[in-house]
Structure formats: C-alpha cells, structure tokens
Scaffold this motif. Structure first.
Motif, PDB file in Angstrom:
ATOM      1  N   PRO A 165       0.807  -1.222   0.000  1.00 14.96           N
ATOM      2  CA  PRO A 165       0.000   0.000   0.000  1.00 14.96           C
ATOM      3  C   PRO A 165       0.837   1.268   0.000  1.00 14.96           C
ATOM      4  N   GLY A 166       2.086   1.209   0.426  1.00 11.70           N
ATOM      5  CA  GLY A 166       2.859   2.446   0.497  1.00 11.70           C
ATOM      6  C   GLY A 166       3.540   2.829  -0.791  1.00 11.70           C
ATOM      7  N   HIS A 167       3.237   2.077  -1.850  1.00  7.67           N
ATOM      8  CA  HIS A 167       4.011   2.274  -3.059  1.00  7.67           C
ATOM      9  C   HIS A 167       3.333   3.268  -3.986  1.00  7.67           C
ATOM     10  N   LYS A 168       4.122   4.214  -4.440  1.00 10.78           N
ATOM     11  CA  LYS A 168       3.594   5.228  -5.354  1.00 10.78           C
ATOM     12  C   LYS A 168       3.222   4.601  -6.686  1.00 10.78           C
ATOM     13  N   MET A 169       2.090   4.999  -7.232  1.00 11.69           N
ATOM     14  CA  MET A 169       1.698   4.464  -8.534  1.00 11.69           C
ATOM     15  C   MET A 169       1.407   5.634  -9.471  1.00 11.69           C
ATOM     16  N   THR A 170       1.433   5.350 -10.747  1.00 11.65           N
ATOM     17  CA  THR A 170       1.157   6.430 -11.682  1.00 11.65           C
ATOM     18  C   THR A 170      -0.340   6.713 -11.725  1.00 11.65           C
ATOM     19  N   CYS A 171      -0.666   8.005 -11.923  1.00 12.94           N
ATOM     20  CA  CYS A 171      -2.089   8.334 -12.007  1.00 12.94           C
ATOM     21  C   CYS A 171      -2.528   8.392 -13.468  1.00 12.94           C
ATOM     22  N   GLN A 172      -1.583   8.136 -14.382  1.00 17.23           N
ATOM     23  CA  GLN A 172      -1.920   8.181 -15.810  1.00 17.23           C
ATOM     24  C   GLN A 172      -2.497   6.850 -16.271  1.00 17.23           C
ATOM     25  N   VAL A 173      -3.538   6.405 -15.619  1.00 17.25           N
ATOM     26  CA  VAL A 173      -4.147   5.148 -16.020  1.00 17.25           C
ATOM     27  C   VAL A 173      -5.657   5.325 -16.150  1.00 17.25           C
ATOM     28  N   ILE A 174      -6.265   4.375 -16.754  1.00 20.37           N
ATOM     29  CA  ILE A 174      -7.698   4.298 -17.008  1.00 20.37           C
ATOM     30  C   ILE A 174      -8.091   5.291 -18.099  1.00 20.37           C
ATOM     31  N   THR A 175      -8.754   4.782 -19.092  1.00 23.35           N
ATOM     32  CA  THR A 175      -9.263   5.603 -20.169  1.00 23.35           C
ATOM     33  C   THR A 175     -10.092   6.754 -19.580  1.00 23.35           C
ATOM     34  N   ARG A 176      -9.879   7.944 -20.119  1.00 19.81           N
ATOM     35  CA  ARG A 176     -10.340   9.162 -19.454  1.00 19.81           C
ATOM     36  C   ARG A 176     -11.804   9.134 -19.000  1.00 19.81           C
ATOM     37  N   TRP A 177     -12.693   8.708 -19.856  1.00 21.83           N
ATOM     38  CA  TRP A 177     -14.115   8.788 -19.501  1.00 21.83           C
ATOM     39  C   TRP A 177     -14.459   7.937 -18.282  1.00 21.83           C
ATOM     40  N   TYR A 178     -13.604   6.986 -17.996  1.00 22.62           N
ATOM     41  CA  TYR A 178     -13.871   6.052 -16.891  1.00 22.62           C
ATOM     42  C   TYR A 178     -12.928   6.292 -15.724  1.00 22.62           C
ATOM     43  N   ARG A 179     -12.185   7.397 -15.811  1.00 29.13           N
ATOM     44  CA  ARG A 179     -11.149   7.657 -14.805  1.00 29.13           C
ATOM     45  C   ARG A 179     -11.761   8.397 -13.608  1.00 29.13           C
ATOM     46  N   PRO A 180     -11.469   7.936 -12.404  1.00 27.89           N
ATOM     47  CA  PRO A 180     -12.063   8.568 -11.216  1.00 27.89           C
ATOM     48  C   PRO A 180     -11.412   9.909 -10.906  1.00 27.89           C
ATOM     49  N   PRO A 181     -12.127  10.765 -10.172  1.00 26.46           N
ATOM     50  CA  PRO A 181     -11.601  12.111  -9.902  1.00 26.46           C
ATOM     51  C   PRO A 181     -10.279  12.111  -9.150  1.00 26.46           C
ATOM     52  N   GLU A 182     -10.060  11.117  -8.269  1.00 25.55           N
ATOM     53  CA  GLU A 182      -8.793  11.170  -7.510  1.00 25.55           C
ATOM     54  C   GLU A 182      -7.591  11.031  -8.438  1.00 25.55           C
TER      55      GLU A 182
END
Lengths: 370, 402
Positions: A165-182
C-alpha cells in the motif's frame, strides 16, 4: 533439441493460426484453433521485432497477471509458447465486447440484462481485487462477451498489484471517460476504488446507451464529472483540495441521478450512487456491491445465454480493418470486426479521436511514477 | 503480487524437488572438477545480482525476484552453455518490469556493462547493443514460461511480526483520503503475531535475504522460509534467546540446559499451555503455527549449511544486509559452550584445520566457469571424446546473444 525446446514445440503444435484479425501496439492477433478439437482460440503474437527495446511493459503486465488469474469472468490464458522470435499467448476466443453491444441500436436491453452484465463484471473484478490486483483500464471495450454470453474482463496491459500500500503508482491510467476524480487530481496512492468508479461509469452507460461522462480533456473530464454529480465539498471528500494536481474547476450543483436515469429503480440508483462516491474510501467495494439489494431485487439477472447479442458479424476484409485499427482495443480479446466508431464520434463532434489512450505512456513516466 | 499462493504458478510449477535440481545440473557436473563449485556459483551469482540491483536502486523485493528468475532459468539451462552475465542482466531487466520498477534498456545495458567490466568480474565482452539484451530477455521470458509472479518470504515476515509501516505510509503519502485500504484484509486480523524486538526482526529479514544465495527459493514455499528465518532469529538473537532459555527452564528443569538450541520436537512437546509469562512464549508461538515443524527444522539445517559453505566463500564483505556475521558469532560461541553433539557446528570447527584451500573467490569461480565452457565447447567440436554430445540450441542462442 533439448527437453525444454521439445516441450515448447509440443505446445506450439497444439495450436493453429488461421487468420490475422487485428493489430495493436505490441501484438498481432490471430484467430486460430486447437489442432485436436478445433476449438476456436485467439493467438496474440507479441512483437519482439528486431529486439530493439525489449518487451513492452504492457505485454509483461498482461502475461504476468493472466498466468495467475483463473476465473469465469476473466479472460483465460490457455497457453504460452515461443516461435522463432515471438512470444505467443493463446487466449480464449471472444467474438464481441460490451461496447459493440451498447452501440448496436437494434438491441433492446432489459433491466435484467444490465443486471446480468453488472453481476458478471463485478464477479470478475471482485476476483481481481481479492487477489490484490488493480485492472486500471475498465471500459465497455475491455469487457468481452463469449458466445455463451459470459462476460470476461480482458486487457490487463495496465494492471498491477497493490500488495504494497505504500508504493507510489502512476495516475496516468484508465481511459479518461472512466477515470475517477482522484486520479484526475494526480493522486499517487490509490486502491481498488479506482476500478469501482469505472464500473459505475459502465453501469450508467449501459442504461443510457451512450458514455455517461465523456470529457474532452483531463480538465474537461473533471468539469463533466462535477456537472453531472455536483462539485464535491470538503465534507463529501475530505482532503481532496490537497491532492497534487488539485485545481478548482468551478461550482456545479448536485443534480439528483433520478433526473437523468428516469426509468431506473430505487435500488439501481442507490447502487449507482455508491459506485460514484467522490471519497474513494467511502466508495463501495466489489464484494459489497455484489451483496447490494439491487442484485437480490426483481427482476433477477438474465441468464447469460439469453442476453442480447450483436447480429452475426460478417467479418470484414482485413484491409478495411487495418485502416481502422483501434489501438486502445489491442487487448487480448479478438473482435471479429473493428468496433464501429461512427457512433462514438457523434458524441464528440469535433471529429478528432477523443478516445483517450491511457495505455500509451512513455517509458520515462513509468520509471518516474509507477 | 499477492494472489493465492496455492493457486499460483509459483506453487504449481516452480517448487521443485532436489532430484529435479540435481538433474538440471547434470550437464554442468560433467565439466566441473568439484560439484561444490556449483554451490559456490549459487552464492556468487546471487551476490552479483544483489550488487547490480543496488546499482539500479532496486528494492529488495525486485532483487529477490531477479534472483528467483535466475535460478528458474538455470533449472532449464546449464552454466557451461550460457553466459551467466547476460542472463543476470536480463533477469534484472525483467524483474524491474515485473515488479513495476522498470529500467530503460539503455540504462540497463550501460549499468551492466560498467559493473561487469570492473573487478573482480572483468567481463569485457558484455554487448553494448540493446538488441542483445532484448534477445536474452525474450529467451528468459520464454524459459520462465511467462510466469513472472514470484512470492517472497518478506510479506509473511511483515504480517507475522506486524511491522507493516502503515504509519510511515501515512506520513510518506502525505495525501489524505486516498483510499489506501489498510484493514485486516491486508495485514491479517492481528492474531497469532510474534512480538519481536526490532533487531531480532532485522536479523530474520537478513536471514531471508541470505536464503537467496542457495536454491532454497526453488525448494520450499516462501512462507516456510519466513517462519524458519524467524525461528533462527529467535534462537540466534541474544535477548530473545535468553528469554527462550528462561522460559524453557521454567517449563522443564533439566534436559534443555545442556543444549541451548532446541530441536523442533522439543518445542512442540514442551510448549503447550505454558503461555503464562508476560513476555511472549516463542516456543508456543511456533508450535501453534499450522505448519510442519520438522520441515522448518529441515529448512533451518539447510540455511545453516548454506552459512557453513558461505563462510568458505571469500569476497569483499560489503553486503550489509546479510545475517552472516551474526550467525557466525553465535555459531562459534555455541561450539565453545559445548554442544559437541550438534552436527551443525563441526564444519565450522574444521575451518581451523588446514582445510582452507576448499574456499572459493570470485576470481577463482570465474576461472572455473571459463574452463567449464571451454571444455564443453571442445567436446562439442570433437565428438569422439566419448561424452554424450548434446548439440544444444540454447548454446547457439546465448552465444549469439552474448
């Protein structure tokens, strides 16, 4: 020839490639069959090319996870073999996807049909999450439909585990229309809740028969979300203003879901609203969603074999398909024909291809963020 | 990755028995003077991977995965037919990608080339061309049968000892409301935890690191390695050992006194129902685990014999993450204190004798490797030697690649 190669040759002989059906960023997909049984399969040949840059990160991820995950609602990797300088993944053959079904206006969906698709999606996703795996690219296009009507989650090119859980992940994932606000706010520590948001968008899309939150850019995506669901307050989502890429995008009032989803039942809207909660911690998880009253209320989900199917696809000539290759759809699933994109374009009138390609990250970004 | 271990490729396809391991070395055994050199190779190459991994800023887990890939590759290949250095580079490259810490192929080639060209390796032939590494990567992934999910003992260690850094996590994250789930699903219910002092835990962690210098990761499931490491740590760590001795004295007066090292059978028989002490009854803790203690004892013996071997492996001792020093401090102390019946300590004693030439240095091992490859090559060239001539595609491949 040593034992290892013999085993590989034996595996290679088990499968026959018939014809090329598609091409993606890192793979060419063939329709094929099992030599002994004539069972249809998809063979995804991973391009190693001239060994220029090594195996694509998406290919590595896809192979890594599909080798481990076996579930009725997750696409099955039947075998892996190498031929000369290619890796070949043998996947079950799936002839359509949920996007094709949603766009096929000749099909009528009953609430029971939507319930069945949702249940199958959530079952597959619950399995992934139970195994500490995020899909990170859920969208109708990646939910493939088998000939018996079973829905299978496919395309694990962006998947990763979240066991640390402490590992940084990229936020550039999920096709935009389905991407959550966070993720749109640049959150680097996230969890299974990101996939749940996507499920919410798919749920809405199944009812509307058109994408629910079709933003035209990342910034517009936030605006589109807030326009639909109201701008979150500090109470709705504590701390969101402190997220790395937070920018105020304007105040929009909350409109009741009922206004848009006029025909939906109370349970349906309640479940939808629990998928689309701003605060990721409060968003419902896959297991609880499966236990939601929606799935126990009438009508019961349709039997998979009774679900609407697109009319028998006449496979198009390859040339035509090649001209219209959908890079984002380069997942393991093989479609007999490229998805018809014309209808999508109606919703994005400027004519450019607005389908955001989250998978095309450049390598340096991976190194930095993931 | 944390899928169900019992359903995983790791458990189903990559836990092998000693027979398989021995068979996988059969070709090498034809060309090596002393079979023991192959065990030294296991230590040597694991060290090389560890050092290269550190140069690449890999986390311990990525390094461990790279070592497991290396070992799996050599189940199917032999040292004398391949170039271990390009295999090592490929293992690190694939492990980086499989564990979400990718390194660009250019950097990988540059780092590996630079590192291997230094002493003691002095490898001058490492290809500067990306495509060679990419090609090796392909063979590696094919031989790994695309099973890239590897389980490690670290996670078991963390969850048993509840050292999860959820507090650090919050401060490090610095982002509120991100939805990182840190509930019981991730860290267990909190029952059955072992309360260890930090340095004892660190010792167990180091022992786990050390297990990668042998084939243990191919032989046993990771959770057993973790429990064995804890078992050894409790026995070897000064304060916990004293605690253990006190506890066992109070339980049964005489027999334990002579040997501080408790056998597993004793632990399971003496421990039940004696957890009255304010400090945790370690023996009871291990007895209550639903695992085979004889198996843990076997693994413990294997780890001990690894250290015995390793003691004779001479290399600049810059590996700070190893428990080797601690282990040897204790092992010799115990030998003096008089557990002469324990068969484990005898090899340590024998070191004092004039048997040192059996040790190995990296330079020496590299010579051994070169000799093996030369012999293999000449055998292939002159089929009349009487030895079976296996014309092996792998050799051609790796020669092409390296």
């Amino acid at each position: 020839m040593d034992a290892v190669e013999k085993a590989n040759t034996a595996r290679q002989k088990r499968w026959v490639k018939d014809r090329k059906v598609g091409e993606g960023t890192y793979a060419v997909v063939y329709q094929g069959r099992e030599a002994s049984t004539s069972r249809k399969v998809a063979i995804k040949k991973i391009k190693v090319g001239q060994f220029k840059d090594g195996l694509d990160m998406s290919a590595i991820r896809e192979v890594k996870y599909l080798r481990e995950l076996h579930h009725q609602n997750v696409i099955e990797l039947l075998d892996v073999f190498s031929s000369k300088t290619n890796l070949n993944l043998v996947l079950e053959f799936l002839d359509s996807d949920l996007e094709m079904i949603i766009q096929d206006r000749s099909l009528v969906f009953l609430p029971a049909d939507i319930k069945a698709w949702m249940a199958m999606t959530l079952r597959g996703l619950e399995f992934c999450h139970r195994n500490f795996m995020l899909h990170r690219d859920l969208k109708p296009n990646n939910l493939l439909i088998a000939s018996d009507g079973q829905l299978k989650i496919a395309d694990f090119g962006l998947a990763r585990d979240f066991a640390d859980p402490g590992h940084k992940m990229t936020c550039q994932v999920i096709t935009r229309w389905y991407r959550p606000p966070e993720l749109l706010f640049g959150c680097r520590y996230y969890s299974s809740a990101v996939d749940i948001w996507s499920v919410g968008c798919i749920f809405a899309e199944l009812m509307l028969r058109t994408p629910y939150l079709p933003g035209e850019s990342d910034m517009d995506q936030l605006k589109t979300i807030f326009r639909a669901l109201g701008t979150p307050t500090e109470e709705d989502w504590p701390g969101h203003t402190k997220l790395p890429d937070y920018v105020p995008v304007g105040q929009f009032p909350r409109t009741p879901l009922r206004d848009l989803f006029t025909a939906a039942s109370g349970d349906t809207l309640n479940l939808l609203s629990r998928f689309l909660v701003y605060e990721p911690r409060r968003r419902i998880n896959a297991r609880d969603a499966l236990n939601h009253a929606y799935f126990f209320a009438l009508p019961h989900p349709s039997h998979p074999s009774k679900l609407p199917k697109p009319a028998a696809q006449t496979s198009r000539p390859l040339e035509e398909l090649d001209g219209n290759v959908d890079m984002a759809g380069a997942g393991p699933g093989v479609k007999a024909a490229a998805p018809n994109k014309l209808k999508r374009k109606l919703t994005s009138p400027d004519g450019t291809d607005l389908r955001p390609l989250a998978r095309r990250l450049d390598f340096t970004q991976h190194a930095k963020h993931s | 990755m944390a899928t169900d271990f019992w359903a995983s490729s790791h458990y189903k396809r990559w836990i092998v028995d000693r027979g398989t391991l021995k068979e996988s070395r059969s070709d090498d055994l034809q060309y090596v003077d002393d079979p023991e050199y192959l065990d030294f190779f296991a230590i040597f190459f694991a060290n090389v991977i560890t050092k290269l991994g550190k140069k690449l800023n890999f986390r311990q887990r990525v390094i461990a995965t790279a070592i497991v890939f290396f070992r799996r590759f050599y189940i199917k290949n032999s040292y004398c037919e391949t170039d271990p250095f390009i295999v090592i580079a490929a293992c690190c490259y694939v492990a980086g990608k499989a564990e979400e810490s990718p390194v660009h192929i250019k950097n990988m080639v540059a780092e590996a080339r630079l590192f291997f060209s230094q002493q003691p390796y002095g490898v001058k032939y490492f290809p500067s061309d990306n495509s060679k590494l990419a090609e090796m990567e392909f063979y590696l992934v094919a031989d790994l049968e695309c099973d890239l999910t590897v389980f490690h003992p670290y996670r078991t260690l963390l969850s048993i000892c509840k050292k999860e850094s959820s507090n650090d996590l919050q401060t490090e994250a610095g982002e509120v409301g991100v939805g990182v789930d840190d509930g019981p699903r991730y860290w267990g219910s909190g029952d059955g935890q072992l309360e260890l002092p930090d340095d004892a835990f660190q010792l167990a962690w180091s022992i786990v690191n050390d297990t990668y210098r042998s084939d243990l990761c191919l032989l046993y499931p990771p959770h057993l390695l973790a429990i064995t490491a804890l078992y050894l740590a409790v026995v070897l760590h000064g304060p916990t050992r004293e605690l253990l001795q006190q506890q066992s004295h109070s339980v049964e007066a005489t027999p334990v006194h002579s040997s501080p090292r408790r056998s597993s059978r004793q632990s399971s028989s003496t421990s039940l129902g004696h957890a009255k002490k304010p400090s945790q009854d370690f023996v009871a803790f291990f007895a209550d685990l639903n695992i085979s203690m004889p198996l843990v004892a076997t693994i413990a013996q294997e780890i001990i014999s690894l250290y015995t071997l390793w003691e004779r492996y001479l290399e600049d001792s810059d590996l700070v993450d190893s428990a080797r020093g601690t282990f040897y401090g204790h092992a010799s102390a115990q030998t003096q204190s008089g557990g002469s019946h324990s068969g484990v300590s005898t090899p340590v004693e024998s070191l004092d004798d004039a048997q040192k030439p059996h040790g190995a240095t990296p330079t020496f091992l590299l010579q051994v490797l070169t000799r093996m490859r030369e012999n293999k090559l000449s055998d292939m060239a002159h089929a009349s030697s009487g030895r079976p001539v296996a014309v092996n595609k792998m050799l051609e491949r790796t020669q092409a690649a390296g």
